[in-house]
Write a protein that holds these residues in place. Structure first.
Motif, PDB file in Angstrom:
ATOM      1  N   ALA A 286       0.841  -1.203   0.000  1.00 13.45           N
ATOM      2  CA  ALA A 286       0.000   0.000   0.000  1.00 13.45           C
ATOM      3  C   ALA A 286       0.877   1.255   0.000  1.00 13.45           C
ATOM      4  CB  ALA A 286      -0.933  -0.010   1.200  1.00 13.45           C
TER       5      ALA A 286
ATOM      6  N   THR B 120       1.101   4.086  -2.811  1.00 14.09           N
ATOM      7  CA  THR B 120       0.956   5.500  -2.463  1.00 14.09           C
ATOM      8  C   THR B 120       2.116   6.302  -3.032  1.00 14.09           C
ATOM      9  OG1 THR B 120      -0.219   4.942  -0.427  1.00 14.09           O
ATOM     10  CG2 THR B 120       0.785   7.116  -0.535  1.00 14.09           C
TER      11      THR B 120
ATOM     12  N   GLU C 189      -6.479  10.918  -2.131  1.00 10.93           N
ATOM     13  CA  GLU C 189      -7.090   9.623  -2.440  1.00 10.93           C
ATOM     14  C   GLU C 189      -6.130   8.480  -2.108  1.00 10.93           C
ATOM     15  OE1 GLU C 189     -10.060   8.788  -3.031  1.00 10.93           O
ATOM     16  OE2 GLU C 189      -9.768   6.710  -3.631  1.00 10.93           O
TER      17      GLU C 189
ATOM     18  N   ARG D 275      -6.057   8.108   1.584  1.00 13.68           N
ATOM     19  CA  ARG D 275      -7.304   7.492   2.042  1.00 13.68           C
ATOM     20  C   ARG D 275      -7.289   5.993   1.748  1.00 13.68           C
ATOM     21  NH1 ARG D 275     -11.540   5.336   0.365  1.00 13.68           N
ATOM     22  NH2 ARG D 275     -11.131   5.716  -1.836  1.00 13.68           N
ATOM     23  N   GLN D 276      -6.874   5.629   0.527  1.00 12.12           N
ATOM     24  CA  GLN D 276      -6.822   4.210   0.169  1.00 12.12           C
ATOM     25  C   GLN D 276      -5.807   3.461   1.042  1.00 12.12           C
ATOM     26  OE1 GLN D 276      -6.009   3.974  -4.019  1.00 12.12           O
ATOM     27  NE2 GLN D 276      -8.111   4.435  -4.612  1.00 12.12           N
TER      28      GLN D 276
ATOM     29  N   GLU E 267      -7.310   3.102   4.474  1.00  8.43           N
ATOM     30  CA  GLU E 267      -8.392   2.115   4.438  1.00  8.43           C
ATOM     31  C   GLU E 267      -7.820   0.696   4.332  1.00  8.43           C
ATOM     32  OE1 GLU E 267     -11.751   3.087   1.886  1.00  8.43           O
ATOM     33  OE2 GLU E 267     -11.748   1.012   1.212  1.00  8.43           O
ATOM     34  N   THR E 268      -6.839   0.509   3.468  1.00  4.72           N
ATOM     35  CA  THR E 268      -6.209  -0.806   3.315  1.00  4.72           C
ATOM     36  C   THR E 268      -5.535  -1.235   4.608  1.00  4.72           C
ATOM     37  OG1 THR E 268      -5.845  -0.408   0.968  1.00  4.72           O
ATOM     38  CG2 THR E 268      -4.502  -2.129   1.995  1.00  4.72           C
TER      39      THR E 268
END
Length: 168
Positions: free
Chosen positions: A65, A69, A103, A106-107, A110-111
């Motif tokens: 992740a 990013t 984004e 956020r991803q 969230e992950t």
């Protein structure tokens, strides 16, 4: 057979043990119980290996992740540089880059939270299974200890009866 199955088997051995006449004690095949306990002890590290694997997988997913990013951030920066030739385009690019960064964050967040929840769930299940195993082992040891105490008391009582008869 998994740990829960072995615990059920141990419980079955104890429940199906023959009762001693005029006693709440039962005869348990020591060898079977010891073999089962040894087997559970030998297989316990496998449960721990699985937990470690889960943690490692979680760390790898978090690293992936972060790489994603970083990649998205790099793309956003490159796009911003390409469009920097005009003032209005620069402003648009900055807004888009910030949106992409937001984004991506956020991803990533969230992950990470999903992976933590998943790992926590697996570890929770492992904890429950280990607690059940320990509880079964404690109950077995307590029963063995009670039987041992009953044998000692019965032996002492038999010895005092023999002593009183020899004085008569």
């Amino acid at each position: 057979m998994d740990l829960a199955g072995r615990l059920a088997q141990l419980e079955g051995l104890i429940r199906e043990a023959k009762s001693m006449p005029l006693s709440s004690s039962a005869l348990v095949n020591r060898e079977e119980v010891l073999d089962l306990l040894t087997d559970m002890q030998e297989n316990l590290p496998e449960e721990i290996k699985q937990a470690r694997w889960i943690v490692k997988e979680r760390q790898e997913m978090l690293a992936e992740a972060k790489r994603e990013t970083d990649r998205l951030l790099g793309e956003a920066r490159e796009q911003a540089v390409r469009e920097a030739s005009q003032t209005e385009i620069v402003k648009i690019a900055e807004r888009q880059a910030q949106d992409i960064v937001d984004e991506a964050r956020r991803q990533a967040r969230e992950t990470r939270l999903e992976m933590e929840d998943w790992a926590d769930s697996i570890l929770s299940t492992l904890e429950v299974n280990l607690e059940k195993f320990l509880s079964a082992v404690k109950r077995g040891r307590e029963r063995l200890h009670e039987r041992s105490q009953e044998s000692v008391v019965a032996g002492v009582a038999a010895g005092s009866v023999d002593d009183s008869q020899s004085y008569s």
